[in-house]
Design an enzyme around this catalytic site. Structure first.
Site, PDB file in Angstrom:
ATOM      1  N   GLY A   1     -10.006  -8.587   8.840  1.00  0.00           N
ATOM      2  CA  GLY A   1     -10.376 -10.100   8.778  1.00  0.00           C
ATOM      3  C   GLY A   1     -12.175  -8.986   9.111  1.00  0.00           C
TER       4      GLY A   1
ATOM      5  CD  GLU B   1      -2.822  -0.481   2.390  1.00  0.00           C
ATOM      6  OE1 GLU B   1      -4.056  -0.764   2.722  1.00  0.00           O
ATOM      7  OE2 GLU B   1      -2.434  -0.546   3.577  1.00  0.00           O
TER       8      GLU B   1
ATOM      9  CD  GLU C   1      -2.228  -3.416  12.427  1.00  0.00           C
ATOM     10  OE1 GLU C   1      -3.122  -2.927  11.785  1.00  0.00           O
ATOM     11  OE2 GLU C   1      -1.592  -4.337  12.283  1.00  0.00           O
TER      12      GLU C   1
ATOM     13  CG  ASP D   1      -8.115 -12.527   6.813  1.00  0.00           C
ATOM     14  OD1 ASP D   1      -8.921 -12.890   7.714  1.00  0.00           O
ATOM     15  OD2 ASP D   1      -7.635 -11.719   6.543  1.00  0.00           O
TER      16      ASP D   1
HETATM   17  N1  SAH Z   1       2.529 -10.048   5.365  1.00  0.00           N
HETATM   18  C1  SAH Z   1       1.533  -8.920   5.865  1.00  0.00           C
HETATM   19  C2  SAH Z   1       1.649  -8.981   7.424  1.00  0.00           C
HETATM   20  C3  SAH Z   1       0.544  -8.531   7.244  1.00  0.00           C
HETATM   21  S1  SAH Z   1      -0.155  -8.853   9.334  1.00  0.00           S
HETATM   22  C4  SAH Z   1       3.792  -8.021   6.545  1.00  0.00           C
HETATM   23  O1  SAH Z   1       4.125  -8.774   5.956  1.00  0.00           O
HETATM   24  O2  SAH Z   1       3.619  -6.896   5.953  1.00  0.00           O
HETATM   25  C5  SAH Z   1      -1.450  -8.859   9.016  1.00  0.00           C
HETATM   26  C6  SAH Z   1      -1.929  -7.998   9.222  1.00  0.00           C
HETATM   27  O3  SAH Z   1      -3.318  -7.501   8.806  1.00  0.00           O
HETATM   28  C7  SAH Z   1      -2.349  -6.878   9.672  1.00  0.00           C
HETATM   29  O4  SAH Z   1      -1.641  -5.571   9.771  1.00  0.00           O
HETATM   30  C8  SAH Z   1      -3.535  -6.977  10.161  1.00  0.00           C
HETATM   31  O5  SAH Z   1      -4.489  -5.550  10.912  1.00  0.00           O
HETATM   32  C9  SAH Z   1      -4.386  -7.618   8.902  1.00  0.00           C
HETATM   33  N2  SAH Z   1      -5.193  -8.650   9.635  1.00  0.00           N
HETATM   34  C10 SAH Z   1      -5.993  -9.021   7.784  1.00  0.00           C
HETATM   35  N3  SAH Z   1      -6.801  -9.820   8.305  1.00  0.00           N
HETATM   36  C11 SAH Z   1      -6.508 -10.207   9.735  1.00  0.00           C
HETATM   37  C12 SAH Z   1      -7.378 -11.018  10.524  1.00  0.00           C
HETATM   38  N4  SAH Z   1      -8.050 -12.361  10.412  1.00  0.00           N
HETATM   39  N5  SAH Z   1      -6.630 -10.808  12.014  1.00  0.00           N
HETATM   40  C13 SAH Z   1      -5.952 -10.175  12.817  1.00  0.00           C
HETATM   41  N6  SAH Z   1      -5.981  -8.840  11.887  1.00  0.00           N
HETATM   42  C14 SAH Z   1      -5.742  -9.173  10.342  1.00  0.00           C
END
Ligand code: SAH
Length: 253
Positions: A79, A13, A194, A217
């Site tokens: 999510g 992003e 966050e 998701d």
């Molecule tokens: N691959 C990413 C890491 C993602 S960690 C990297 O290397 O930067 C997961 C991120 O997705 C976090 O910012 C969180 O806020 C969000 N997120 C998406 N789905 C989520 C879920 N099911 N539970 C918690 N956070 C989720």
């Protein structure tokens, strides 16, 4: 000129935002790269939030203290928890709760001690503007993503939702956990890691805050499937397009 802070939860992003900023200069504070420049005629500071509540709170604090931003906008993925909140939809937060805050029995569950509240509301005007921008982008989803991507991820008529987002230091990736969250916080539309921390920092400083999350998701047993591809091909494109649309409509002040 008012300075707008843009926090991206994901590298992809931020890369999409920086590609649109013609003049960004890197300033390193607290080990983070803050990018100071312009976008669509607005003075902007862009940064990667980092993952989790503490890391994001540090980033937000530097944004407010060191860069003096007048408003903070946060994008990322989340999510889906609410029924009808599907992968490819967008949730614009109207408030945040830390789902893993629990100082009971000393304080009610979810209440942040000494704040007398669990819910941190966002700025209503900013959120409305972002929801409008998100609506416009999703209506033209095919134009932003291409028909192949829409088909691959089985995204049909994606929707914008407005409501509660909950945050905690856990990637929620089992059906039992997401069900427990639904029971504890029935109003929650989405879960991420966050937003509530950043909302609390902005509340402390009295700086307008808004957040937009693309649903990557359903926080269930398949939550990790195609996560990275979704971020590149859908979420980062939506984020860039929504921010761009928002900045275009917002007169520089
Ligand atoms: N691959 C990413 C890491 C993602 S960690 C990297 O290397 O930067 C997961 C991120 O997705 C976090 O910012 C969180 O806020 C969000 N997120 C998406 N789905 C989520 C879920 N099911 N539970 C918690 N956070 C989720």
């Amino acid at each position: 000129m008012a300075v707008i802070g843009i926090m991206s939860a994901l590298h992809e992003e931020l890369a999409a935002v920086l590609a649109d900023m013609p003049d960004e200069q890197r300033v390193v504070v607290a080990g983070r790269d803050f990018w100071v420049g312009h976008w669509q005629g607005h003075a902007v500071v862009a940064v990667l939030s980092r993952i989790g509540k503490v890391a994001a709170a540090t980033t937000a604090t530097v944004m407010l203290e060191r860069f003096g931003v007048d408003a903070l906008v946060f994008t990322g993925v989340a999510g889906g928890l609410g029924s009808g909140v599907r992968v490819g939809d967008v949730v614009v937060a109207d408030g945040f709760v830390q789902h893993d805050m629990d100082a009971s029995p000393l304080f009610p569950r979810h209440e942040v001690p000494l704040y007398g509240r669990a819910l941190f509301e966002v700025d209503a005007v900013l959120s409305l503007q972002l929801a409008k921008a998100a609506q416009q982008v999703l209506q033209a989803a095919e134009q932003h993503l291409g028909p192949d991507t829409l088909a691959q991820f089985q995204l049909s008529s994606p929707k914008v939702h407005q409501g509660l987002i909950v945050s905690g230091d856990r990637f929620v990736a089992t059906s039992s956990e997401s069900q427990a969250l639904r029971e504890a916080l029935p109003a929650a539309l989405a879960v991420e890691m966050e937003g509530a921390a950043v909302a609390q920092v902005c509340w402390d400083y009295g700086v307008p805050f808004a957040a937009v999350r693309t649903i990557s998701d359903r926080a269930d047993d398949t939550a990790h499937t195609d996560f990275n591809r979704f971020i590149c091909e859908v979420a980062s494109r939506y984020s860039r397009a929504i921010l761009l649309q928002w900045l275009r409509e917002r007169a520089p002040i």
